[in-house]
Design a protein around this motif. Structure first.
Motif, PDB file in Angstrom:
ATOM      1  N   THR A   1       0.838  -1.208   0.000  1.00 16.77           N
ATOM      2  CA  THR A   1       0.000   0.000   0.000  1.00 16.77           C
ATOM      3  C   THR A   1       0.868   1.250   0.000  1.00 16.77           C
ATOM      4  OG1 THR A   1      -1.691  -1.170   1.233  1.00 16.77           O
ATOM      5  CG2 THR A   1      -1.821   1.221   1.281  1.00 16.77           C
ATOM      6  N   SER A   2       1.880   1.282   0.871  1.00 18.52           N
ATOM      7  CA  SER A   2       2.661   2.521   0.953  1.00 18.52           C
ATOM      8  C   SER A   2       3.492   2.713  -0.307  1.00 18.52           C
ATOM      9  CB  SER A   2       3.502   2.561   2.220  1.00 18.52           C
ATOM     10  OG  SER A   2       4.367   1.490   2.230  1.00 18.52           O
ATOM     11  N   GLU A   3       4.008   1.614  -0.872  1.00 21.10           N
ATOM     12  CA  GLU A   3       4.793   1.784  -2.102  1.00 21.10           C
ATOM     13  C   GLU A   3       3.920   2.308  -3.241  1.00 21.10           C
ATOM     14  OE1 GLU A   3       8.244  -1.536  -1.199  1.00 21.10           O
ATOM     15  OE2 GLU A   3       6.757  -1.968  -2.749  1.00 21.10           O
ATOM     16  N   TYR A   4       2.720   1.734  -3.338  1.00 27.64           N
ATOM     17  CA  TYR A   4       1.819   2.131  -4.424  1.00 27.64           C
ATOM     18  C   TYR A   4       1.418   3.603  -4.274  1.00 27.64           C
ATOM     19  CZ  TYR A   4      -2.246   2.156  -7.489  1.00 27.64           C
ATOM     20  OH  TYR A   4      -3.140   2.458  -8.468  1.00 27.64           O
ATOM     21  N   LEU A   5       1.033   3.978  -3.051  1.00 25.92           N
ATOM     22  CA  LEU A   5       0.571   5.353  -2.840  1.00 25.92           C
ATOM     23  C   LEU A   5       1.727   6.340  -2.961  1.00 25.92           C
ATOM     24  CD1 LEU A   5      -2.032   4.906   0.043  1.00 25.92           C
ATOM     25  CD2 LEU A   5      -2.480   5.262  -2.390  1.00 25.92           C
ATOM     26  N   ALA A   6       2.924   5.950  -2.482  1.00 27.01           N
ATOM     27  CA  ALA A   6       4.070   6.868  -2.585  1.00 27.01           C
ATOM     28  C   ALA A   6       4.392   7.131  -4.061  1.00 27.01           C
ATOM     29  CB  ALA A   6       5.271   6.274  -1.879  1.00 27.01           C
ATOM     30  N   ARG A   7       4.213   6.101  -4.886  1.00 26.75           N
ATOM     31  CA  ARG A   7       4.502   6.259  -6.313  1.00 26.75           C
ATOM     32  C   ARG A   7       3.430   7.113  -7.002  1.00 26.75           C
ATOM     33  NH1 ARG A   7       4.794   1.089  -7.462  1.00 26.75           N
ATOM     34  NH2 ARG A   7       2.707   0.990  -8.348  1.00 26.75           N
ATOM     35  N   GLU A   8       2.157   6.781  -6.713  1.00 30.64           N
ATOM     36  CA  GLU A   8       1.058   7.450  -7.424  1.00 30.64           C
ATOM     37  C   GLU A   8       0.725   8.820  -6.848  1.00 30.64           C
ATOM     38  OE1 GLU A   8      -0.469   6.276 -10.174  1.00 30.64           O
ATOM     39  OE2 GLU A   8       0.946   4.594 -10.142  1.00 30.64           O
ATOM     40  N   LEU A   9       0.853   8.955  -5.531  1.00 29.18           N
ATOM     41  CA  LEU A   9       0.438  10.205  -4.882  1.00 29.18           C
ATOM     42  C   LEU A   9       1.539  10.702  -3.942  1.00 29.18           C
ATOM     43  CD1 LEU A   9      -3.197   9.107  -3.918  1.00 29.18           C
ATOM     44  CD2 LEU A   9      -2.508  10.366  -5.943  1.00 29.18           C
ATOM     45  N   PRO A  10       2.659  11.162  -4.515  1.00 32.73           N
ATOM     46  CA  PRO A  10       3.779  11.565  -3.656  1.00 32.73           C
ATOM     47  C   PRO A  10       3.425  12.727  -2.724  1.00 32.73           C
ATOM     48  CG  PRO A  10       4.203  12.092  -5.968  1.00 32.73           C
ATOM     49  CD  PRO A  10       2.956  11.287  -5.948  1.00 32.73           C
ATOM     50  N   GLU A  11       2.346  13.425  -3.027  1.00 31.85           N
ATOM     51  CA  GLU A  11       1.966  14.571  -2.176  1.00 31.85           C
ATOM     52  C   GLU A  11       1.308  14.138  -0.866  1.00 31.85           C
ATOM     53  OE1 GLU A  11       0.706  13.597  -5.034  1.00 31.85           O
ATOM     54  OE2 GLU A  11      -1.328  14.307  -5.425  1.00 31.85           O
ATOM     55  N   TRP A  12       0.963  12.853  -0.733  1.00 30.02           N
ATOM     56  CA  TRP A  12       0.365  12.365   0.520  1.00 30.02           C
ATOM     57  C   TRP A  12       1.453  12.055   1.545  1.00 30.02           C
ATOM     58  CZ3 TRP A  12      -4.334   8.548  -0.253  1.00 30.02           C
ATOM     59  CH2 TRP A  12      -5.348   9.226  -0.943  1.00 30.02           C
TER      60      TRP A  12
END
Ligand code: PLP
Length: 471
Positions: free
Chosen positions: A384-395
């Motif tokens: 989850t964190s890898e996916y979100l860090a890649r897609e939504l670096p602003e989070w």
């Protein structure tokens, strides 16, 4: 994801993800479960026609009998059907997904889950699959305890198993200190009934487990928020609040914390114990997530560190195993426990014996169940964190130390609009406001990643689309 009515082998294999990982489960069961996940998450839509068994077996590098067994399993559950000459079709999701079952109030996400949506809001295991095989037949029920089946304090064998578990975790406990409850929520309710009067204020760590707000407001109690600092609790602030509001009771999560996934270390617990002793504070110590630190460690709880402060430790099998068991426990000093048992007797006469038998079975294979859960959750948290860090670096993401959820900081007060748009995109999330009374809560969301991988990835994909729509 757009999916054509006739599914090709490669498309199906992509939908199944890492279906063959994990040990101890037959290959055909893993394949059936992965297909079921894809169907329930909507990745594999109703009416889709599957590839022929032989071609699928070849592409998956398994025997045809494995594929046949998996398909037969899903046919027997009414999820797939075969028609002469037209192949195997998806009928729909399993009965567990019927519309009635998808309306989930309160702690399960504070709202309803639209039919067909992926639920990443409720911080609970997706299903009962983490439970070990436990036989509960008539003979087991007759053997279990009193023949009439009423056990207001709980089955002695289960009370003993809980006491032994707590002792192994650094909290010496006897059977007589343990009351079996219908989940931790019930334990918290019993304790609050005994220790509070309408209008009282209770110190509550902040952010916190959303269900505590339901319990407090139903009893006319006022939460006094104690902000968490990093992983721990600011003991100076705790002292200040206790003195300012003349508080005698606190609800604190001292192990893995819902929603942040942080966990207090030895030093923090030691200084917290010292302050609780000094202030003579009574604490409802929520240990529901204590066994879900990914590194397998379990610092000695507060209850094992204080000298004279009164600590009621609350645990449950809802996160280690399954919420549907509705089995938890309350560990309290003798004198308090007697009163709690009497109060409980008038409440519901005792917990279900079949559930208690299963719970004893879970505790009998505790080490194995806990290890698999910890590994699976770490894997989901990382994905989850890898996916979100890649897609939504602003989070703003932090990988939790344990637990089922992630507490995410958005780059502004967008939690509510995001939750609404996400629901329209077919995924639900919990807003920070469900776990917090602080004004900055609308900068946060809580995301539960304890879902089968295909469902989780589809849910995250929908969430990313929703965020782009909000932006
Ligand atoms: C921290 C915490 N405490 C208590 C509960 C309630 O657990 P149970 O299902 O055992 O009532 C939950 C469930 O979400 C939780 O996360």
């Amino acid at each position: 994801m757009p999916v054509s009515q006739r599914i090709g082998t490669n498309a199906l294999i992509n939908m199944l993800g890492d279906w063959s990982l994990g040990r101890g489960v037959p290959l055909h069961t893993k394949l059936a479960e992965a297909m079921l996940d894809a169907i329930e998450s909507g990745v594999l839509p109703a009416a889709a026609t599957l590839p022929a068994e032989r071609a699928l077996a070849r592409s998956l590098s398994v025997s045809r009998s494995t594929v046949t067994a998996a398909m037969n399993d899903l046919k027997s559950r009414g999820v797939l059907e075969s028609r002469q000459g037209s192949g195997t079709r998806v009928v729909g999701s399993s009965p567990a997904q019927d519309p009635g079952a998808t309306v989930l109030p309160g702690i399960l996400g504070r709202g309803s889950v639209p039919v067909g949506a992926i639920d990443l809001a409720a911080s609970v295991p997706a299903d009962a699959r983490a439970l070990p095989q436990v036989e509960v037949d008539l003979a087991a029920l007759l053997r279990a305890g009193p023949r009439h089946g009423y056990t207001p304090a709980g089955l002695p064998a289960l009370r003993l198993a809980v006491a032994e578990r707590l002792a192994l975790g650094g909290l010496p406990t006897e059977l007589e200190n343990v009351l079996i409850t219908n989940g931790a929520q019930h334990g918290l309710a019993l304790a609050l009934n005994m220790l509070t009067n309408r209008g009282d204020s209770v110190l509550v760590d902040e952010p916190t487990y959303p269900g505590i707000f339901d319990l407090l407001s139903a009893r006319g109690l006022k939460p006094i928020p104690l902000p968490r600092t990093g992983g721990g609790i600011d003991t100076a602030e705790l002292r200040r609040l206790v003195n300012e509001y003349d508080l005698s009771l606190a609800y604190l999560q001292t192990s893995v914390h819902n929603p942040t996934g942080f966990s207090m270390d030895d030093w923090q617990l030691r200084s917290l114990a010292k302050v609780c002793d000094e202030l003579n504070l009574t604490v409802l110590e929520d240990l529901v997530l204590a066994d879900l630190r990914y590194d397998g460690s379990r610092p000695t709880p507060l209850a094992g560190r204080v000298n004279h402060a009164s600590i009621l430790a609350i645990g449950s099998l809802s996160k280690l195993g399954w919420g549907g068991l509705r089995i938890g426990w309350l560990r309290a000093p003798h004198s308090l426990l007697e009163r709690l048992i009497r109060a409980r007797l008038s409440d519901d006469l005792g917990s279900s014996i079949p559930s208690q038998v299963i719970a004893a079975g879970v505790l009998a294979s505790f080490d194995q169940v806990a290890k698999v859960r910890q590994e699976t959750l770490l894997c989901r948290a990382t994905t989850t964190s890898e996916y979100l860090a890649r897609e939504l670096p602003e989070w703003g993401l932090t990988i939790p130390l344990g637990g089922l959820s992630m507490w995410i900081e958005l780059p502004g007060p967008y939690a509510e609009p995001l939750a609404q748009v996400a629901a329209r995109h077919g995924v639900t999330i919990a807003t920070g406001a469900s776990a917090s009374v602080a004004s900055e809560a609308d900068h946060f969301i809580r995301l539960c990643f304890d879902r089968p991988e295909t469902q989780l990835m589809e849910g995250l994909d929908r969430l990313v689309q929703a965020w782009r729509a909000v932006c």
